[in-house]
Design a protein around this motif. Structure first.
Motif, mmCIF file in Angstrom:
data_model
loop_
_atom_site.group_PDB
_atom_site.id
_atom_site.type_symbol
_atom_site.label_atom_id
_atom_site.label_comp_id
_atom_site.label_asym_id
_atom_site.label_seq_id
_atom_site.Cartn_x
_atom_site.Cartn_y
_atom_site.Cartn_z
ATOM 1 N N THR A 1 85.530 19.175 -19.707
ATOM 2 C CA THR A 1 85.484 19.778 -18.310
ATOM 3 C C THR A 1 86.038 21.192 -18.321
ATOM 4 N N GLY A 2 87.003 21.408 -18.960
ATOM 5 C CA GLY A 2 87.618 22.878 -19.043
ATOM 6 C C GLY A 2 86.415 23.806 -19.560
ATOM 7 N N TYR A 3 85.852 23.405 -20.819
ATOM 8 C CA TYR A 3 84.956 24.169 -21.541
ATOM 9 C C TYR A 3 83.741 24.333 -20.436
ATOM 10 N N TYR A 4 83.608 23.139 -19.723
ATOM 11 C CA TYR A 4 82.288 23.680 -18.866
ATOM 12 C C TYR A 4 82.551 24.319 -17.623
ATOM 13 N N CYS A 5 83.666 24.405 -17.050
ATOM 14 C CA CYS A 5 84.208 25.026 -16.045
ATOM 15 C C CYS A 5 83.939 26.786 -16.657
ATOM 16 N N CYS A 6 84.473 26.723 -17.695
ATOM 17 C CA CYS A 6 84.507 28.230 -18.142
ATOM 18 C C CYS A 6 83.020 28.748 -18.253
ATOM 19 N N MET A 7 82.178 27.964 -18.569
ATOM 20 C CA MET A 7 80.771 28.461 -18.713
ATOM 21 C C MET A 7 79.958 28.303 -17.625
ATOM 22 N N ALA A 8 80.203 27.275 -16.876
ATOM 23 C CA ALA A 8 79.170 27.069 -15.795
ATOM 24 C C ALA A 8 79.782 27.415 -14.280
ATOM 25 N N LEU A 9 80.998 27.547 -14.263
ATOM 26 C CA LEU A 9 81.648 27.821 -13.047
ATOM 27 C C LEU A 9 82.324 29.118 -12.970
ATOM 28 N N GLY A 10 82.416 30.044 -14.038
ATOM 29 C CA GLY A 10 82.751 31.433 -13.805
ATOM 30 C C GLY A 10 84.199 31.354 -14.161
ATOM 31 N N GLN A 11 85.068 30.519 -14.848
ATOM 32 C CA GLN A 11 86.531 30.302 -15.273
ATOM 33 C C GLN A 11 86.685 30.676 -16.334
ATOM 34 N N GLU A 12 86.014 31.504 -17.228
ATOM 35 C CA GLU A 12 86.287 31.960 -18.629
ATOM 36 C C GLU A 12 87.258 33.086 -18.193
ATOM 37 N N GLN A 13 88.254 33.297 -19.025
ATOM 38 C CA GLN A 13 89.297 34.550 -18.873
ATOM 39 C C GLN A 13 89.014 35.552 -19.865
ATOM 40 N N GLU A 14 88.232 35.291 -21.356
ATOM 41 C CA GLU A 14 88.095 36.495 -22.164
ATOM 42 C C GLU A 14 86.915 37.276 -21.696
ATOM 43 N N PRO A 15 87.122 38.447 -21.166
ATOM 44 C CA PRO A 15 86.045 39.367 -20.559
ATOM 45 C C PRO A 15 84.519 39.274 -21.181
ATOM 46 N N ASN A 16 84.538 39.498 -22.499
ATOM 47 C CA ASN A 16 83.141 39.331 -22.976
ATOM 48 C C ASN A 16 82.457 38.028 -23.121
ATOM 49 N N LEU A 17 83.144 37.022 -23.030
ATOM 50 C CA LEU A 17 82.836 35.859 -22.961
ATOM 51 C C LEU A 17 82.314 35.500 -21.613
ATOM 52 N N LYS A 18 83.284 35.656 -20.656
ATOM 53 C CA LYS A 18 82.893 35.655 -19.412
ATOM 54 C C LYS A 18 81.570 36.480 -19.043
ATOM 55 N N ALA A 19 81.332 37.510 -19.279
ATOM 56 C CA ALA A 19 80.072 38.198 -18.985
ATOM 57 C C ALA A 19 78.969 37.524 -19.500
ATOM 58 N N ALA A 20 78.964 37.213 -20.868
ATOM 59 C CA ALA A 20 77.810 36.390 -21.375
ATOM 60 C C ALA A 20 77.527 34.995 -20.751
ATOM 61 N N PHE A 21 78.634 34.337 -20.175
ATOM 62 C CA PHE A 21 78.348 33.077 -19.537
ATOM 63 C C PHE A 21 77.942 33.438 -18.224
ATOM 64 N N ASP A 22 78.080 34.315 -17.352
ATOM 65 C CA ASP A 22 77.731 34.764 -16.180
ATOM 66 C C ASP A 22 76.335 35.014 -16.236
ATOM 67 N N ASP A 23 76.071 35.794 -17.289
ATOM 68 C CA ASP A 23 74.359 36.147 -17.415
ATOM 69 C C ASP A 23 73.604 34.995 -17.702
ATOM 70 N N LEU A 24 74.206 34.151 -18.354
ATOM 71 C CA LEU A 24 73.380 32.686 -18.832
ATOM 72 C C LEU A 24 73.285 31.893 -17.449
ATOM 73 N N ARG A 25 74.512 31.942 -16.839
ATOM 74 C CA ARG A 25 74.423 30.965 -15.680
ATOM 75 C C ARG A 25 73.458 31.690 -14.562
ATOM 76 N N GLU A 26 73.335 32.906 -14.350
ATOM 77 C CA GLU A 26 72.344 33.678 -13.454
ATOM 78 C C GLU A 26 70.892 33.472 -13.908
ATOM 79 N N LEU A 27 70.693 33.197 -15.234
ATOM 80 C CA LEU A 27 69.178 32.701 -15.825
ATOM 81 C C LEU A 27 69.289 31.254 -15.787
#
Length: 698
Positions: A305-331
């Protein structure tokens, strides 16, 4: 078990205390359910013809089988939502009546003393109803007329405010509400811990209110049968932190979907979203999972669930990963989450570097977006990502991901640069689902350290949408202006961003270019070059589209490996694709069987663009995800091996044969022999069942 009918207020008055076990879901009724209950109460209170209004059952555990005559707390298995909601109504009514008594027994003091509090007790024992951790303090504050805590239950706060408003609007006419509350009826169901199985009873309950989610059932299944000490520990260490990580609203919205992705990773099968609970029960009973124990299972779910929240709910802390997950979520590429959950798990173990994970996420984003632009059918994309996770080489992780993307066959393909460059220039990108702002934002902000907030701008058609174009636009677009307008209106070359949409309106291009805030002054990269264009016409639209399409190749990159490296990732097969052709099958060299085969071949390839044909030594395979029907040519017809379990087939004519556990060429447990052209329509109905099952999303 012992059940009896009871008036709800009498039942509340006799009961010392109700406790909601930690394995129960949180309070989840919305204003819709609250409004319906209040409406029912008022209708019953206003009608002398209604002697009682049934609102469901209250199921609880007690030590013996007697009804409520003792003072120990009752553990509520079913009925939390109604008990909580009625408690909120009673408190709202108590605050309104104050020292008055619109009906005997309905003063504020009596309402609280009989139904909300135990006046002679201290601490938590002084309250009639104790909810679970997320909701408890908020309800206690409401009943005690104290300030709502900062970390409060959204549902309890909002619903109590709703009831206060509704009671206030009744004015001084509170008697119907009191009468209606007095008429509420429940079925009082007492369970014995020694004789009844609370979990089975809980699963079979079909009471009024909100349907239990798969997450509710899973939580109860895990925790309900455990000893209280273990229940509390697992809830405190794992389940409650998961609820907090998701957030009160997102937990209800996302947990079922998360669990589906989790089970896909763990089992390799994609469960139906409505059958996630059943799939989880089956998974938990696997020998390896069962042997590891409940603690290990819950801890593993918590980690994912921690991994999922980072990817799908914007909780990732590493900046580059967060930006990548945010773009994927918007897609909205949710189908990729099982694959990415596996990658994220390996990232946390140190198997996959953060930069490689980011690269992989960007490849997924490019894959999904390029396919959408190229209008490749999305059938079973979830199965594609499941397959990806099964064939990776962790010793060369990122290279393996790139290779598998490059080796995808036809309908699964990762569109190459020439195809993507060609299609993005002509695709209707304005009506691109809800992703129009996504692709413009990505183009604008690519390789830009200072991100432009696209939400502050709107999408602008340089050539206006209005079909009644002005004479000036007719002149600019040329004699063939209608075709130009229809062809290029919603495409890449004609779309941009602006903060002056209203001001631009349908003005001629030169006015849009030269006005205050016009294209000459625009700071946006997507508007570069527009300030020097003299006339906006088909030539300029196509030129701008070509420039932006070249940039898109850098934004949504394709994987690139040499053939030498790719060869090391190709899977060996006993029969290489293309090793055989139709000429290798002697019964297809001519005559009636060849005519029959050609007719069948035409029909099966027309099922979907994703269907492929492969000639093997002894049969011909037709594939989507994998073989769904195989043809063995024979002297007098075609023997079909249909890839279904025999009991799954709907065959009213009884034409098929069950060949389960029978040696044969081909895949599947269903055999059908066809020898006449007139049999083909019916036979194709059987084949279509196998195809549709394979292409279904689970």
């Amino acid at each position: 078990m012992k059940a009896s009918e009871a008036k709800l207020l009498d039942f509340l008055g006799k009961s010392k205390q109700f406790v909601i076990p930690i394995y129960q879901r949180t309070y989840s009724w919305t204003e819709r359910e609250c409004g319906q209950l209040l409406e029912d109460i008022l209708r019953a209170g206003r009608s002398d013809d209604i002697s009682g209004h049934f609102i469901g059952s209250i199921v609880y555990i007690e030590q013996g089988l007697s009804q409520v005559v003792h003072q120990s707390p009752l553990l509520v298995i079913d009925g939390q939502q109604r008990l909580t909601t009625v408690s909120l109504i009673i408190e709202a009514l108590a605050r309104r009546v104050a020292d008055t008594e619109p009906l005997d027994g309905f003063s504020a003091k009596k309402l609280r003393s009989y139904y909300l509090l135990n006046p002679l007790e201290e601490g938590e024992r002084s309250y009639k109803l104790l909810l679970t951790q997320t909701d408890k303090q908020t309800l206690l504050a409401v009943v005690a007329q104290k300030s709502i805590p900062d970390e409060h239950s959204l549902r309890i706060k909002e619903n109590f405010a709703y009831f206060e408003k509704q009671v206030r609007e009744l004015g001084s006419d509170l008697k119907p509400l009191c009468e209606g509350l007095a008429k509420l009826m429940v079925v009082d169901i007492a369970l014995s811990r020694d004789h009844d199985n609370p979990q089975l009873i809980f699963e079979s309950m079909n009471s009024t209110g909100r349907e239990l989610s798969q997450a509710d059932l899973i939580r109860n299944f895990i925790l309900m049968g455990l000893e209280p000490k273990q229940q509390n520990r697992l809830y405190d260490e794992h389940w409650h932190p998961m609820e907090i990580a998701f957030g009160q609203e997102a937990y209800a919205q996302h947990f079922d979907g998360f669990m589906r992705h989790y089970l896909t990773v763990k089992t390799g099968d994609i469960p139906n979203i409505r059958k996630v609970y059943e799939a989880f029960k089956s998974y938990s009973r696997r020998p390896d999972v069962d042997a590891a124990g409940t603690d290990a299972l819950v801890a593993d779910v918590h980690a994912f669930t921690g991994y999922y929240c980072c990817m799908a709910l914007g909780q990732e802390q590493e900046p580059n990963l967060k930006a990548a997950f945010d773009d994927l979520r918007e897609l909205k590429a949710n189908v990729a989450y099982p694959f990415l959950l596996k990658l994220y798990a390996d990232y946390t173990k140190g198997i996959l570097a953060a930069s490689d994970l980011e690269h992989a996420v960007r490849l997924v984003e490019s894959y999904v977006f390029r396919r959408a632009v190229c209008a490749i059918p999305t059938n079973s994309l979830n199965k594609t990502f499941r397959y990806l996770g099964e064939v990776l080489d962790e010793s060369r992780y990122l290279e393996s991901i790139q290779a598998q993307f490059m080796l995808m066959p036809s309908y699964r393909r990762f569109p190459k640069n020439d195809e993507f460059h060609r299609e993005i220039k002509v695709r209707n990108l304005y009506h691109f689902g809800n992703r129009s702002s996504y692709w413009l934002r990505r183009l604008e902000n690519y390789d830009h350290k200072e991100e432009v907030l696209v939400d502050e701008y709107t999408i602008e058609h340089i050539m206006p949408q209005n079909k009644k174009l002005s004479p000036r636009w007719h002149s600019d677009l040329g004699e063939d202006w209608q075709r130009v307008h229809e062809t290029w209106l919603h495409t890449l070359g004609n779309l941009t961003l602006t903060g002056y949409n209203a001001e631009y309106s349908d003005r001629p291009f030169t006015e849009k270019r030269d006005m205050k805030g016009g294209f000459r002054e625009s700071p946006l990269r997507v508007n570069e070059g527009l300030g020097t264009v003299e006339t906006w016409n088909e030539k300029e639209i196509k030129a701008r589209a070509d420039r932006l399409a070249h940039k898109a190749l850098s934004v949504w990159t394709a994987p690139s490996l040499s053939e030498k490296i790719l060869d090391t990732h190709r899977l060996d097969t006993t029969e290489k694709p293309g090793a055989y052709t139709i000429e290798d099958h002697k019964f297809l060299n001519g005559g009636p069987v060849r005519l029959l085969f050609d007719a069948f071949r035409k029909e099966v390839l027309a099922l979907d663009p994703c269907v492929t044909e492969e000639f093997l030594k002894l049969y011909v395979a037709y594939k989507a995800e994998t073989n769904f029907v195989d043809i063995v040519p024979q002297a007098r017809g075609l023997r079909l091996s249909v890839n279904l379990e025999f009991h799954e087939l709907h065959d009213p004519r009884g034409l098929a044969k069950d060949v389960t556990n029978v040696g044969r060429w081909g895949n599947g447990d269903v055999e059908v022999v066809v020898s006449k052209l007139e049999e083909l329509p019916y036979v194709m109905g059987l084949v279509r069942q196998a195809f549709e099952k394979q292409m279904g999303d689970g």
